[in-house]
Design an enzyme around this catalytic site. Structure first.
Site, short mmCIF file in Angstrom:
data_model
loop_
_atom_site.label_atom_id
_atom_site.label_comp_id
_atom_site.label_asym_id
_atom_site.label_seq_id
_atom_site.Cartn_x
_atom_site.Cartn_y
_atom_site.Cartn_z
N ARG A 240 0.81 -1.21 0.00
CA ARG A 240 0.00 0.00 0.00
C ARG A 240 0.85 1.27 0.00
O ARG A 240 0.46 2.29 -0.53
CB ARG A 240 -0.86 0.01 1.27
CG ARG A 240 -2.32 -0.14 0.98
CD ARG A 240 -3.08 -0.19 2.26
NE ARG A 240 -2.23 -0.67 3.36
CZ ARG A 240 -2.65 -0.90 4.59
NH1 ARG A 240 -3.89 -0.68 4.90
NH2 ARG A 240 -1.85 -1.34 5.53
N LYS B 294 2.22 -18.66 7.95
CA LYS B 294 1.43 -18.85 9.14
C LYS B 294 1.17 -17.49 9.78
O LYS B 294 1.93 -16.57 9.49
CB LYS B 294 2.10 -19.82 10.10
CG LYS B 294 3.32 -19.22 10.82
CD LYS B 294 3.92 -20.21 11.76
CE LYS B 294 3.39 -20.08 13.16
NZ LYS B 294 4.04 -19.04 13.97
N HIS C 56 5.24 -25.75 14.19
CA HIS C 56 6.66 -26.11 14.19
C HIS C 56 6.94 -27.42 14.94
O HIS C 56 7.61 -28.31 14.44
CB HIS C 56 7.51 -24.99 14.79
CG HIS C 56 7.34 -23.66 14.13
ND1 HIS C 56 7.10 -23.53 12.79
CD2 HIS C 56 7.38 -22.39 14.61
CE1 HIS C 56 7.00 -22.23 12.48
NE2 HIS C 56 7.16 -21.54 13.57
C1 BG6 Z 1 7.56 -18.07 14.55
C2 BG6 Z 1 6.75 -17.71 15.78
O1 BG6 Z 1 6.79 -18.87 13.70
O2 BG6 Z 1 8.73 -18.76 14.93
C3 BG6 Z 1 7.60 -16.87 16.72
O3 BG6 Z 1 5.60 -16.99 15.39
C4 BG6 Z 1 8.89 -17.57 17.03
O4 BG6 Z 1 6.87 -16.59 17.92
C5 BG6 Z 1 9.60 -18.01 15.76
O5 BG6 Z 1 9.71 -16.66 17.75
C6 BG6 Z 1 10.81 -18.87 16.07
O6 BG6 Z 1 11.54 -19.09 14.90
P1 BG6 Z 1 13.10 -19.38 14.94
O7 BG6 Z 1 13.47 -19.71 13.54
O8 BG6 Z 1 13.76 -18.14 15.48
O9 BG6 Z 1 13.28 -20.54 15.88
#
Ligand code: BG6
Length: 482
Positions: A51, A147, A239
């Site tokens: 935007r 997500k 995850h």
């Molecule tokens: C994200 C979550 O999907 O993954 C976050 O929304 C989280 O809350 C993050 O901090 C962690 O990712 P990584 O790669 O830093 O372990």
């Protein structure tokens, strides 16, 4: 060792939400690193679409700042300039007609076309509808979505319905960035590329599995989102579920998208509902100078969890009787993520119980350092009888792989897979829905009894009840940050 670059076809990647946080921290720096490695073919283009009123030069400046902040080592000027030359920008209105004709005029027929929906899910329908209306989609076009994919089963189904009204499932790439992490893929290589582990990979030989994703950071600037989500929706449903699937799944017949995703889906469907007393919810409290979760999310009455530990069972032939313990949280002692497969003790000790020694453990460490360690029992050196000790057979990737250990960020890998048209590391619609179908009753259970999360100190191991969850079974978590 020089890393192998597998070329991709020339592409046009359009990033809706191109001036947003994800584009700045991950997408643009990731693309730059692929470009610097020579993987982005000549003539490929990245078009930011958002935007904000901005021209090409301003978007290039935005990208330059993003790269210097998040792409790692300082880029060479000529490489940076060449990358910035591939960038373009369109001011666009997802909910109206402004900008669409301009975007359309920029498109070419001779490149792979991918649209990255780096925007809230409420815009998916409008974006998809306008992409079609302006004839921007062909059967090869891909879309990438992020997500949170829904808030529960119902909303996830609704989102799937919206997307499937406009695109074929083979065109939809749902990102779970954990699947792009190098060690997560290594888990599959270790399991299915070696003869050593697979025969032992079952409840006959494995006592239990621990999966931990611990973060040191708090909720940061995402309090509003996180307070409505919590650790269960933010981390476990996606995850940790993916890590569990890759650990527990049957060997797929081949490393192909549907074969892998079929096996993951079977794991999710085999998960038993979790007993309420097998779950511990926690919330970090104010500790010293650090404000607590409730201040971070600006909700003094919040009952949202920033920590979860739970025990679950995959009820199938392979895993009956082997518990999986999952744990994740924010503001814990360290950033420390790993999967530990703990094998059973030998059926009989010929050295006697007093000789010591323990049991084998395969530890797959995701972050901060990536590596795999196998704990084995050996004789303690020196005279004086047969005493045993546990030592790690250590494969820390940084030492073993030299240059190869400069592993790409998950996003680099995943975006290149989108261009290649390989969906193996992306979630399929039924997988996402099955994960919500398992998660929803757990969350509804808490809501129905107004469950209040247990407080825990910042930078600790989490609530003491999480330790008890394991201790009651005669087991213990590996210490976070040890
Ligand atoms: C994200 C979550 O999907 O993954 C976050 O929304 C989280 O809350 C993050 O901090 C962690 O990712 P990584 O790669 O830093 O372990």
């Amino acid at each position: 060792m020089v890393s192998r670059i597998i070329p991709v076809e020339r592409f046009d990647l359009i990033i809706f939400g191109g001036t947003g946080d994800l584009a700045r921290r991950k997408i643009l720096p990731g693309l730059f690193r692929r470009f610097a490695d020579g993987q982005m073919p000549e003539g490929s283009r990245i078009i930011g679409a958002a935007r904000s009123e901005m021209d090409q030069a301003a978007f290039q400046e935005f990208a330059e700042e993003a790269i210097s902040s998040f792409a790692g080592s300082a880029p060479e000027d000529t490489v940076l300039k060449a990358f910035l030359d591939t960038l373009d920008y369109v001011t666009i209105d997802a909910l109206g007609e402004d900008g669409w004709a301009e975007l359309s005029a920029k498109m070419r027929d001779t490149a792979v076309r991918a649209f990255y929906f780096s925007v809230g899910p409420s815009l998916f329908d409008d974006l998809a509808m306008r992409l079609h209306k302006h004839n921007l989609v062909d059967p090869e076009t891909r879309i990438v979505v992020e997500k949170p994919f829904g808030h529960d089963l119902e909303t996830a189904r609704a989102l799937n319905k919206v997307l499937s009204a406009h695109f074929d499932e083979s065109q939809i790439y749902r990102i779970d960035h954990y699947l792009g992490k190098e060690t997560v893929q290594n888990l599959m290589a270790v399991r299915f590329g070696n003869m050593l582990f697979e025969p032992l990979w079952n409840s006959q030989y494995i006592d239990h599995v621990q999966i931990t994703v611990a973060e040191e950071v708090g909720v940061g600037g995402r309090g509003g989102y996180y307070d409505k989500s919590g650790a269960m929706r933010d981390m476990v449903q996606n995850h940790l579920m993916q890590l569990l699937c890759l650990t527990a799944m049957e060997p797929p017949a081949k490393f192909d998208p549907d074969a892998v995703r079929d096996e993951k889906l079977k794991v999710i469907r085999a998960l038993e509902p979790v007993e309420p007393h097998h779950i511990v919810r926690g919330q970090y409290s104010e500790t010293g100078d650090e404000q607590g979760f409730r201040d971070d999310v600006e909700n003094p009455k919040s009952w949202t969890e920033s920590f979860i530990a739970l025990k679950c069972h995959v009820q199938n032939w392979r895993w009956a009787g082997t518990p999986f313990y999952l744990r994740t949280g924010k503001r814990l002692q360290a950033r420390d993520s790993e999967i530990i497969v703990v094998f059973k003790e030998t059926p009989h000790s010929i050295f006697g119980m007093e000789a010591g020694g323990g049991r084998n453990e395969l530890r797959i460490q995701l972050q901060p350092d990536e590596g795999i360690t196998l704990k084995v029992t050996i004789k303690e050196p020196g005279p004086g009888g047969m005493r045993l000790m546990d030592v790690p057979l250590d494969m820390s990737f940084a030492e073993t792989l030299g240059d190869h250990a400069d592993t790409p960020d998950a996003y680099e890998r995943l975006i290149m897979d989108v261009i290649r048209g390989n969906q193996t590391l992306f979630m399929r619609d039924d997988e996402v829905e099955a994960a919500w179908a398992w998660t929803d009753p757990i969350i509804q259970g808490w809501e129905s009894v107004n469950d209040v999360p247990k407080p825990y100190d910042s930078y600790s191991q989490g609530p003491t009840d999480a330790a008890l969850l394991m201790q009651r079974d005669g087991r213990e978590w590996r210490e976070i940050g040890a």
